[in-house]
Structures are given as structure tokens and as C-alpha cells.
Design a protein around this motif. Sequence first.
Motif, PDB file in Angstrom:
ATOM      1  N   LYS A   1       0.830  -1.207   0.000  1.00  0.00           N
ATOM      2  CA  LYS A   1       0.000   0.000   0.000  1.00  0.00           C
ATOM      3  C   LYS A   1       0.862   1.253   0.000  1.00  0.00           C
ATOM      4  O   LYS A   1       0.587   2.221  -0.702  1.00  0.00           O
ATOM      5  CB  LYS A   1      -0.914   0.008   1.236  1.00  0.00           C
TER       6      LYS A   1
ATOM      7  N   ASP B   1       2.461   1.889  -3.330  1.00  0.00           N
ATOM      8  CA  ASP B   1       1.489   2.468  -4.260  1.00  0.00           C
ATOM      9  C   ASP B   1       1.424   3.987  -4.127  1.00  0.00           C
ATOM     10  O   ASP B   1       1.078   4.695  -5.070  1.00  0.00           O
ATOM     11  CB  ASP B   1       0.087   1.896  -4.007  1.00  0.00           C
ATOM     12  N   GLU B   2       1.727   4.474  -2.911  1.00  0.00           N
ATOM     13  CA  GLU B   2       1.675   5.915  -2.660  1.00  0.00           C
ATOM     14  C   GLU B   2       3.031   6.577  -2.889  1.00  0.00           C
ATOM     15  O   GLU B   2       3.233   7.738  -2.539  1.00  0.00           O
ATOM     16  CB  GLU B   2       1.224   6.173  -1.209  1.00  0.00           C
TER      17      GLU B   2
ATOM     18  N   ARG C   1       4.848  11.190   6.076  1.00  0.00           N
ATOM     19  CA  ARG C   1       3.828  10.804   5.092  1.00  0.00           C
ATOM     20  C   ARG C   1       3.375   9.354   5.316  1.00  0.00           C
ATOM     21  O   ARG C   1       2.185   9.052   5.275  1.00  0.00           O
ATOM     22  CB  ARG C   1       4.414  10.974   3.680  1.00  0.00           C
TER      23      ARG C   1
ATOM     24  N   LEU D   1      -0.391   7.905   6.255  1.00  0.00           N
ATOM     25  CA  LEU D   1      -1.065   6.851   5.489  1.00  0.00           C
ATOM     26  C   LEU D   1      -1.491   5.708   6.394  1.00  0.00           C
ATOM     27  O   LEU D   1      -2.585   5.172   6.266  1.00  0.00           O
ATOM     28  CB  LEU D   1      -0.142   6.337   4.375  1.00  0.00           C
TER      29      LEU D   1
ATOM     30  N   TYR E   1      -5.183   4.173   6.908  1.00  0.00           N
ATOM     31  CA  TYR E   1      -5.549   2.762   6.723  1.00  0.00           C
ATOM     32  C   TYR E   1      -6.237   2.219   7.967  1.00  0.00           C
ATOM     33  O   TYR E   1      -7.203   1.470   7.877  1.00  0.00           O
ATOM     34  CB  TYR E   1      -4.320   1.909   6.406  1.00  0.00           C
TER      35      TYR E   1
END
Length: 137
Positions: free
Chosen positions: A21, A24-25, A61, A65, A69
Amino acid sequence: MEFILLQSFTNYIEAHILMGKLEDEGIVCWLKDENTVTINPIWTGAVGGIKLMVTKDQLERALQLMQQYAQERKNAVACPNCGSHEIEFVSSPRKPLNWVSALTGFFFGDYAVATDKTWHCFTCNTEFDQPVEMVPD
Ligand SMILES: [Zn+2]
């Protein structure tokens, strides 16, 4: 590049899902575990297994995230009694049903019996086996 520990995992699958995940960011991250095992096997249990490492300048960051989540996961389940999202999968203070199930768990390694975890609602203080699962929009 300097890497910092974001979170440690005892579960490989969870660690990999989170890493995927974050990647992906656009977060640069990797799992650190084998090194510890090689250097000092005694530490493996104590330090908590698999460590998800991120670069120092992306740590903030990555933490944002992770919070996001956690919030999404929380919103995906609700209390069957009052519908609150303030629920958590916790170790139950309840003892095994009786000494037979306690012994069965002990001899056959049935950890479901041994750990006895349950869902708890912090809004109405109810305990339940399964939360209501929300279907994402
Ligand atoms: Zn409730």
C-alpha cells in the motif's frame, strides 16, 4: 539514504500488505528481518520479527497513510448491538469455558481456545464474536 523503523510486525502477510500500500503511494520502503536473525538469533523474538523501514524524509507521510488505513479498517466494521465503530479485537478476560477445553487447547495447540480473543464495543460495552462488516461504497 537513511531508513527509519515505521512499524514492526510478527505477521509476514500484514507487513507485506502494508508495504504494498505504501509503495502504491510512492513511499520507498523495505522489510528488514533476515539480518537480525543472522547476526543474533536470540534477538529475533525479542525485537518483534519483521520491521517495515521507510526513508527518514518520508516517515511523516508514511505515518499519515498508516493512520488513514487504520481508520478505513475501523470504519469497515461495526458493533452489532449499537452500530458503533469504536470496537476492537481484544484479549478477553473470560477464562476458557471449562477445564476440558483448557486442557484440549493445551495438548492440541488450539490457540483459538488458548488465547480466547473477542470483539469489544467501547460505546455500549458489549462483547461479541463477529462485528458487522460494512460494504465500502
Ligand atoms: Zn456497541
